[in-house]
Each structure stands twice: as C-alpha cells, then as structure tokens.
Design an enzyme around this catalytic site. Structure first.
Site, PDB file in Angstrom:
ATOM      1  N   GLY A  44       0.855  -1.189   0.000  1.00 40.81           N
ATOM      2  CA  GLY A  44       0.000   0.000   0.000  1.00 40.81           C
ATOM      3  C   GLY A  44       0.886   1.233   0.000  1.00 40.81           C
ATOM      4  O   GLY A  44       2.046   1.172   0.417  1.00 40.81           O
ATOM      5  N   GLN A  49       2.261  10.141   1.889  1.00 39.11           N
ATOM      6  CA  GLN A  49       3.612   9.635   2.144  1.00 39.11           C
ATOM      7  C   GLN A  49       4.621  10.117   1.111  1.00 39.11           C
ATOM      8  O   GLN A  49       5.837  10.100   1.377  1.00 39.11           O
ATOM      9  CB  GLN A  49       3.609   8.099   2.125  1.00 39.11           C
ATOM     10  CG  GLN A  49       2.873   7.488   3.305  1.00 39.11           C
ATOM     11  CD  GLN A  49       2.886   5.987   3.246  1.00 39.11           C
ATOM     12  OE1 GLN A  49       2.073   5.388   2.537  1.00 39.11           O
ATOM     13  NE2 GLN A  49       3.814   5.366   3.962  1.00 39.11           N
ATOM     14  N   CYS A  89       5.406   0.073   8.054  1.00 35.08           N
ATOM     15  CA  CYS A  89       5.011   1.284   7.324  1.00 35.08           C
ATOM     16  C   CYS A  89       6.237   1.806   6.579  1.00 35.08           C
ATOM     17  O   CYS A  89       7.322   1.886   7.157  1.00 35.08           O
ATOM     18  CB  CYS A  89       4.501   2.348   8.296  1.00 35.08           C
ATOM     19  SG  CYS A  89       3.977   3.867   7.456  1.00 35.08           S
ATOM     20  N   LEU A  90       6.045   2.179   5.329  1.00 36.32           N
ATOM     21  CA  LEU A  90       7.187   2.623   4.520  1.00 36.32           C
ATOM     22  C   LEU A  90       7.764   3.932   5.030  1.00 36.32           C
ATOM     23  O   LEU A  90       8.870   4.314   4.687  1.00 36.32           O
ATOM     24  CB  LEU A  90       6.757   2.743   3.053  1.00 36.32           C
ATOM     25  CG  LEU A  90       6.328   1.414   2.425  1.00 36.32           C
ATOM     26  CD1 LEU A  90       5.790   1.623   1.033  1.00 36.32           C
ATOM     27  CD2 LEU A  90       7.463   0.405   2.432  1.00 36.32           C
ATOM     28  N   HIS A 131      -5.068   1.363   7.199  1.00 35.14           N
ATOM     29  CA  HIS A 131      -3.736   1.942   7.408  1.00 35.14           C
ATOM     30  C   HIS A 131      -3.512   3.109   6.440  1.00 35.14           C
ATOM     31  O   HIS A 131      -3.064   4.190   6.832  1.00 35.14           O
ATOM     32  CB  HIS A 131      -2.671   0.850   7.193  1.00 35.14           C
ATOM     33  CG  HIS A 131      -1.263   1.326   7.338  1.00 35.14           C
ATOM     34  ND1 HIS A 131      -0.458   1.017   8.400  1.00 35.14           N
ATOM     35  CD2 HIS A 131      -0.515   2.119   6.541  1.00 35.14           C
ATOM     36  CE1 HIS A 131       0.723   1.606   8.260  1.00 35.14           C
ATOM     37  NE2 HIS A 131       0.709   2.267   7.126  1.00 35.14           N
ATOM     38  N   GLU A 132      -3.877   2.908   5.159  1.00 39.21           N
ATOM     39  CA  GLU A 132      -3.683   3.973   4.149  1.00 39.21           C
ATOM     40  C   GLU A 132      -4.649   5.125   4.372  1.00 39.21           C
ATOM     41  O   GLU A 132      -4.280   6.289   4.209  1.00 39.21           O
ATOM     42  CB  GLU A 132      -3.871   3.409   2.725  1.00 39.21           C
ATOM     43  CG  GLU A 132      -2.979   2.246   2.365  1.00 39.21           C
ATOM     44  CD  GLU A 132      -1.522   2.459   2.652  1.00 39.21           C
ATOM     45  OE1 GLU A 132      -0.818   1.477   2.870  1.00 39.21           O
ATOM     46  OE2 GLU A 132      -1.078   3.627   2.682  1.00 39.21           O
ATOM     47  N   HIS A 135      -3.331   7.458   6.781  1.00 36.50           N
ATOM     48  CA  HIS A 135      -2.268   8.330   6.241  1.00 36.50           C
ATOM     49  C   HIS A 135      -2.828   9.617   5.650  1.00 36.50           C
ATOM     50  O   HIS A 135      -2.300  10.708   5.897  1.00 36.50           O
ATOM     51  CB  HIS A 135      -1.480   7.603   5.134  1.00 36.50           C
ATOM     52  CG  HIS A 135      -0.310   6.815   5.618  1.00 36.50           C
ATOM     53  ND1 HIS A 135       0.731   7.351   6.348  1.00 36.50           N
ATOM     54  CD2 HIS A 135       0.000   5.516   5.442  1.00 36.50           C
ATOM     55  CE1 HIS A 135       1.620   6.415   6.617  1.00 36.50           C
ATOM     56  NE2 HIS A 135       1.202   5.277   6.075  1.00 36.50           N
TER      57      HIS A 135
HETATM   58  O1  LIG Z   1       1.408   2.560   4.112  1.00 38.90           O
HETATM   59  C1  LIG Z   1       2.503   2.015   4.053  1.00 38.90           C
HETATM   60  O2  LIG Z   1       3.495   2.506   4.588  1.00 38.90           O
HETATM   61  C2  LIG Z   1       2.636   0.665   3.344  1.00 38.90           C
HETATM   62  C3  LIG Z   1       2.346  -0.386   4.380  1.00 38.90           C
HETATM   63  C4  LIG Z   1       0.964  -0.881   4.161  1.00 38.90           C
HETATM   64  C5  LIG Z   1       0.552  -1.838   5.233  1.00 38.90           C
HETATM   65  C6  LIG Z   1       0.916  -1.657   6.565  1.00 38.90           C
HETATM   66  C7  LIG Z   1       0.487  -2.562   7.524  1.00 38.90           C
HETATM   67  C8  LIG Z   1      -0.309  -3.631   7.162  1.00 38.90           C
HETATM   68  C9  LIG Z   1      -0.665  -3.797   5.842  1.00 38.90           C
HETATM   69  C10 LIG Z   1      -0.242  -2.901   4.890  1.00 38.90           C
HETATM   70  C11 LIG Z   1       3.444  -1.459   4.341  1.00 38.90           C
HETATM   71  O3  LIG Z   1       4.714  -0.931   4.226  1.00 38.90           O
HETATM   72  S1  LIG Z   1       3.358  -2.531   3.007  1.00 38.90           S
HETATM   73  C12 LIG Z   1       4.567  -3.698   3.599  1.00 38.90           C
HETATM   74  C13 LIG Z   1       3.839  -4.905   4.061  1.00 38.90           C
HETATM   75  C14 LIG Z   1       3.920  -6.026   3.260  1.00 38.90           C
HETATM   76  C15 LIG Z   1       3.205  -7.168   3.616  1.00 38.90           C
HETATM   77  C16 LIG Z   1       2.401  -7.177   4.760  1.00 38.90           C
HETATM   78  C17 LIG Z   1       2.322  -6.038   5.558  1.00 38.90           C
HETATM   79  C18 LIG Z   1       3.053  -4.891   5.208  1.00 38.90           C
HETATM   80 ZN   LIG Z   2       2.130   3.437   6.269  1.00 34.15          ZN
END
Ligand SMILES: O=C(O)C[C@@H](Cc1ccccc1)[C@H](O)SCc1ccccc1
Ligand SMILES: [Zn+2]
Length: 165
Positions: A44, A49, A89-90, A131-132, A135
C-alpha cells in the site's frame, strides 16, 4: 520513483484535500505511486507519504502485482469486529508494531476515472485500507501505541536519519 517521507517528518501529519480533477497530473501521480510502492516493496502507499496532499492511495495485496487498486476520496462507511496485526510502514523503515483494527469494513471510493465503487472486505486488504486511509488523514500507526513506545521509535529513527546525512 517518488521519495517517501519518513517519520517524524511533520508533512506526514497533513490532512489531504479531496480530489476534484481526474486529469493527466493525477493519472501520472497514480502511476508513479504504483511504481514507488512495488519498488519499496509494499502492499500500500498513500499520497501523503510522497508529499502529495490529495485524498487517494494505491494498494496491491496480490503476490504477483496483479490486483492494483486505487481509492480516491475514500470513506469507510462500516466497521465490524476487531483484529490485531503486526504492521509495518514505509515511512518507518524497520519499525513493526501490533495494531488493532476492524477486521471487516465497507469502503466507498472513486476509481482513477472518478467512477464510484464500494467494497466489503476483510483480513489483509481491510487492514491495509484502514492503514492507508489513516495516512491521508495525517494519522500514523504509531498513534495507536503508548507515548513511551512512540518516543522510543522517534528517537531510533532520528538516530538512523542522522547517520544517513
Ligand atoms: O502505508 C505504508 O506505509 C505501506 C504499508 C501498508 C501496510 C501496513 C500494515 C499492514 C498492511 C499494509 C506497508 O509498508 S506494506 C509492507 C507490508 C507487506 C506485507 C504485509 C504487511 C506490510
Ligand atoms: Zn504506512
């Protein structure tokens, strides 16, 4: 590839504005965000971000980049149940923390052409949408943690960022 803002960058706290223009600039921003998300890699990425303060985010929870989703001016209209998941979270490289969220949600949004759609979903996709959506409201997953934990994370990331300068 767009630069991803890292906590505690105050711009991550910006409340995004609704999208009204579905023209070329938005289309290019959406494409750039998918490219950035896949490269991270992540499942996501929210416009906030990458310092674009418009209400939209991109998601692809598939294993093979086969299910790209765009949510514009999203509204979570229903939340059911609770589930806890270890989130990353990125904007917080290397930080993971358990967060409780609704485990089934109904979301209304516009697609990249401005066409309304609604989905009722659960599990990882539901967690990612919440989560998004946070943001673009200037909310971060560390806001669900204690101030003590949040400060520890801030100090750790500030140290990391100093080493990179
Ligand atoms: O919004 C972000 O920073 C991207 C997030 C999205 C996310 C966070 C928590 C749970 C689900 C999605 C992540 O960096 S994406 C990396 C990731 C990959 C597989 C599973 C969970 C998170
Ligand atoms: Zn995030």
């Amino acid at each position: 590839i767009l630069e991803i803002l890292e906590f505690p960058d105050p711009r991550l706290r910006t409340k995004a504005k609704p999208v009204t223009d579905f023209g070329e600039e938005l289309q290019q921003q959406i494409d750039d965000m998918f490219e950035t998300m896949y490269a991270a890699p992540g499942i996501g990425l929210a416009a906030t971000q990458v310092n674009i303060h418009k209400q939209f985010f991109v998601i692809d929870v598939s294993e093979d980049k086969s299910e790209p989703l765009v949510f514009i001016n999203p509204e979570i209209v229903e939340k059911r149940g609770v589930e806890e998941m270890e989130e990353g979270c990125l904007s917080f490289p290397g930080v993971y923390a358990k967060v409780q969220r609704a485990n089934e949600i109904v979301v209304k949004a516009l697609d990249r052409h401005g066409k309304p759609f609604e989905i009722d979903t659960g599990e990882l996709l539901a967690v990612c949408i919440q989560h998004e959506n946070d943001h673009i409201e200037g909310k971060l997953f560390v806001d669900y943690l204690s101030p003590l934990k949040r400060n520890r994370i801030r100090k750790m990331l500030e140290k990391q960022q100093k080493q990179q300068q």
